[in-house]
Design an enzyme around this catalytic site. Sequence first.
Site, PDB file in Angstrom:
ATOM      1  N   ARG A  68      11.696 144.161 100.377  1.00  0.00           N
ATOM      2  CA  ARG A  68      13.012 144.080  99.726  1.00  0.00           C
ATOM      3  C   ARG A  68      12.827 144.132  98.341  1.00  0.00           C
ATOM      4  O   ARG A  68      12.027 143.447  97.455  1.00  0.00           O
ATOM      5  CB  ARG A  68      13.836 142.690 100.062  1.00  0.00           C
ATOM      6  CG  ARG A  68      15.082 142.649  99.380  1.00  0.00           C
ATOM      7  CD  ARG A  68      16.018 141.749  99.979  1.00  0.00           C
ATOM      8  NE  ARG A  68      15.709 140.079  99.791  1.00  0.00           N
ATOM      9  CZ  ARG A  68      16.661 139.462 100.160  1.00  0.00           C
ATOM     10  NH1 ARG A  68      17.593 139.548 100.855  1.00  0.00           N
ATOM     11  NH2 ARG A  68      16.260 138.023  99.717  1.00  0.00           N
ATOM     12  N   ARG A  99      12.857 128.952 103.291  1.00  0.00           N
ATOM     13  CA  ARG A  99      14.374 129.487 103.263  1.00  0.00           C
ATOM     14  C   ARG A  99      14.746 129.697 104.832  1.00  0.00           C
ATOM     15  O   ARG A  99      15.786 129.286 105.232  1.00  0.00           O
ATOM     16  CB  ARG A  99      14.341 130.763 102.695  1.00  0.00           C
ATOM     17  CG  ARG A  99      14.357 130.596 101.238  1.00  0.00           C
ATOM     18  CD  ARG A  99      14.105 131.797 100.125  1.00  0.00           C
ATOM     19  NE  ARG A  99      15.026 132.783 100.308  1.00  0.00           N
ATOM     20  CZ  ARG A  99      14.811 134.120 100.109  1.00  0.00           C
ATOM     21  NH1 ARG A  99      13.472 134.694  99.949  1.00  0.00           N
ATOM     22  NH2 ARG A  99      15.923 134.638 100.190  1.00  0.00           N
ATOM     23  N   ARG A 156      26.783 127.538 102.844  1.00  0.00           N
ATOM     24  CA  ARG A 156      25.434 127.346 103.713  1.00  0.00           C
ATOM     25  C   ARG A 156      25.333 125.991 104.205  1.00  0.00           C
ATOM     26  O   ARG A 156      24.181 125.977 104.811  1.00  0.00           O
ATOM     27  CB  ARG A 156      24.484 127.511 102.487  1.00  0.00           C
ATOM     28  CG  ARG A 156      23.894 128.868 102.779  1.00  0.00           C
ATOM     29  CD  ARG A 156      22.724 129.146 101.261  1.00  0.00           C
ATOM     30  NE  ARG A 156      22.028 130.181 101.434  1.00  0.00           N
ATOM     31  CZ  ARG A 156      21.800 131.114 100.952  1.00  0.00           C
ATOM     32  NH1 ARG A 156      22.721 131.518 100.080  1.00  0.00           N
ATOM     33  NH2 ARG A 156      20.770 131.833 100.952  1.00  0.00           N
ATOM     34  N   ARG A 192      12.244 139.722  94.136  1.00  0.00           N
ATOM     35  CA  ARG A 192      12.868 138.317  93.593  1.00  0.00           C
ATOM     36  C   ARG A 192      11.553 137.386  93.984  1.00  0.00           C
ATOM     37  O   ARG A 192      10.870 137.622  94.626  1.00  0.00           O
ATOM     38  CB  ARG A 192      13.907 137.818  94.681  1.00  0.00           C
ATOM     39  CG  ARG A 192      15.137 138.516  94.412  1.00  0.00           C
ATOM     40  CD  ARG A 192      16.363 138.384  95.445  1.00  0.00           C
ATOM     41  NE  ARG A 192      16.123 136.955  96.053  1.00  0.00           N
ATOM     42  CZ  ARG A 192      17.220 136.629  97.085  1.00  0.00           C
ATOM     43  NH1 ARG A 192      18.117 137.500  97.201  1.00  0.00           N
ATOM     44  NH2 ARG A 192      17.139 135.330  97.513  1.00  0.00           N
ATOM     45  N   LYS A 252      22.899 140.576 104.327  1.00  0.00           N
ATOM     46  CA  LYS A 252      24.171 140.284 103.994  1.00  0.00           C
ATOM     47  C   LYS A 252      24.564 141.060 102.648  1.00  0.00           C
ATOM     48  O   LYS A 252      25.890 141.461 102.453  1.00  0.00           O
ATOM     49  CB  LYS A 252      24.147 138.974 103.767  1.00  0.00           C
ATOM     50  CG  LYS A 252      23.973 137.848 104.796  1.00  0.00           C
ATOM     51  CD  LYS A 252      24.188 136.389 104.571  1.00  0.00           C
ATOM     52  CE  LYS A 252      23.112 135.919 103.585  1.00  0.00           C
ATOM     53  NZ  LYS A 252      21.923 135.769 104.029  1.00  0.00           N
TER      54      LYS A 252
HETATM   55  P1  AMP Z   1      20.632 134.470  98.348  1.00  0.00           P
HETATM   56  O1  AMP Z   1      20.438 135.173  97.343  1.00  0.00           O
HETATM   57  O2  AMP Z   1      21.860 134.198  98.931  1.00  0.00           O
HETATM   58  O3  AMP Z   1      19.231 134.524  99.414  1.00  0.00           O
HETATM   59  O4  AMP Z   1      20.419 132.793  97.655  1.00  0.00           O
HETATM   60  C1  AMP Z   1      19.102 132.487  97.093  1.00  0.00           C
HETATM   61  C2  AMP Z   1      18.814 131.235  96.836  1.00  0.00           C
HETATM   62  O5  AMP Z   1      20.038 130.638  95.968  1.00  0.00           O
HETATM   63  C3  AMP Z   1      19.083 130.339  97.977  1.00  0.00           C
HETATM   64  O6  AMP Z   1      17.666 130.227  98.638  1.00  0.00           O
HETATM   65  C4  AMP Z   1      19.621 128.964  97.456  1.00  0.00           C
HETATM   66  O7  AMP Z   1      18.426 128.493  96.829  1.00  0.00           O
HETATM   67  C5  AMP Z   1      20.277 129.258  96.621  1.00  0.00           C
HETATM   68  N1  AMP Z   1      21.782 129.301  97.016  1.00  0.00           N
HETATM   69  C6  AMP Z   1      22.498 130.649  97.162  1.00  0.00           C
HETATM   70  N2  AMP Z   1      23.721 130.205  97.797  1.00  0.00           N
HETATM   71  C7  AMP Z   1      23.666 128.889  97.908  1.00  0.00           C
HETATM   72  C8  AMP Z   1      24.571 127.883  98.546  1.00  0.00           C
HETATM   73  N3  AMP Z   1      25.797 128.206  98.996  1.00  0.00           N
HETATM   74  N4  AMP Z   1      24.353 126.721  98.845  1.00  0.00           N
HETATM   75  C9  AMP Z   1      23.006 126.334  98.158  1.00  0.00           C
HETATM   76  N5  AMP Z   1      22.116 127.013  97.532  1.00  0.00           N
HETATM   77  C10 AMP Z   1      22.624 128.275  97.475  1.00  0.00           C
END
Ligand code: AMP
Length: 212
Positions: free
Chosen positions: A123, A167, A88, A156, A13
Amino acid sequence: MNLVLMGPPGAGKGTQGEILSKRLDINTISTGVMLRTAIKEQSEIGKIAEKYINDGKLVPDDVIVSIVKERLQKPDCAKGFILDGFPRTTAQAEALTESGVKIDKVLSLEVADEAIIERLSSRRECSKCGAPCNIISNKPETEGICDKCKGELIQRADDVPETIKNRLNVYHEQTEPIKAYYEKLGLLVTAKGEDKLEDTTSNVAKALGLEV
Ligand code: AMP
């Protein structure tokens, strides 16, 4: 175009968001990047988010909805935006609809779980600008350095095996159901995330009706 990008963690993404952002000349709004910045700054929201993120859990809906609503009010969003990582949950998708923000398309990147686990371990992300890359499939020009801003590339904290599993479970249980929500609204398109970046990019372009 007002676009939502969805897909499991590590589906691409962030990378596809960057490519589309340049191509369509609109900004990508990544809730993950926003939350990691908040953690770095130890802001009020950062302090709330940190524990959830490190456990591979979702940050509470009310917290994330308010951040996104505020961000979408900024003038740069008037010409379009790409939402990466939001919504999400069904509650977040409903809140977005109720906020009156018009979404043109929801693109779901489809990648099998086994491929995700492999990808996430290679990554990396820029510690300065948050741009993603992969030391196997999307190598930076100089090892350890971000192509975009020359910041340091880091892994990360949530890209570790136990958290990755959490996740993925969270994705299947809480996020995947929103595909049906957007399908009902006639907004859902899908693209297969391939091993080669250029193949995914072309699948994405086709799904969005852009020139390949
Ligand atoms: P990402 O970088 O999109 O993989 O997001 C990393 C982490 O941020 C996720 O595993 C969640 O803990 C939190 N997070 C990001 N976007 C959301 C969302 N829309 N709703 C809830 N938690 C989020």
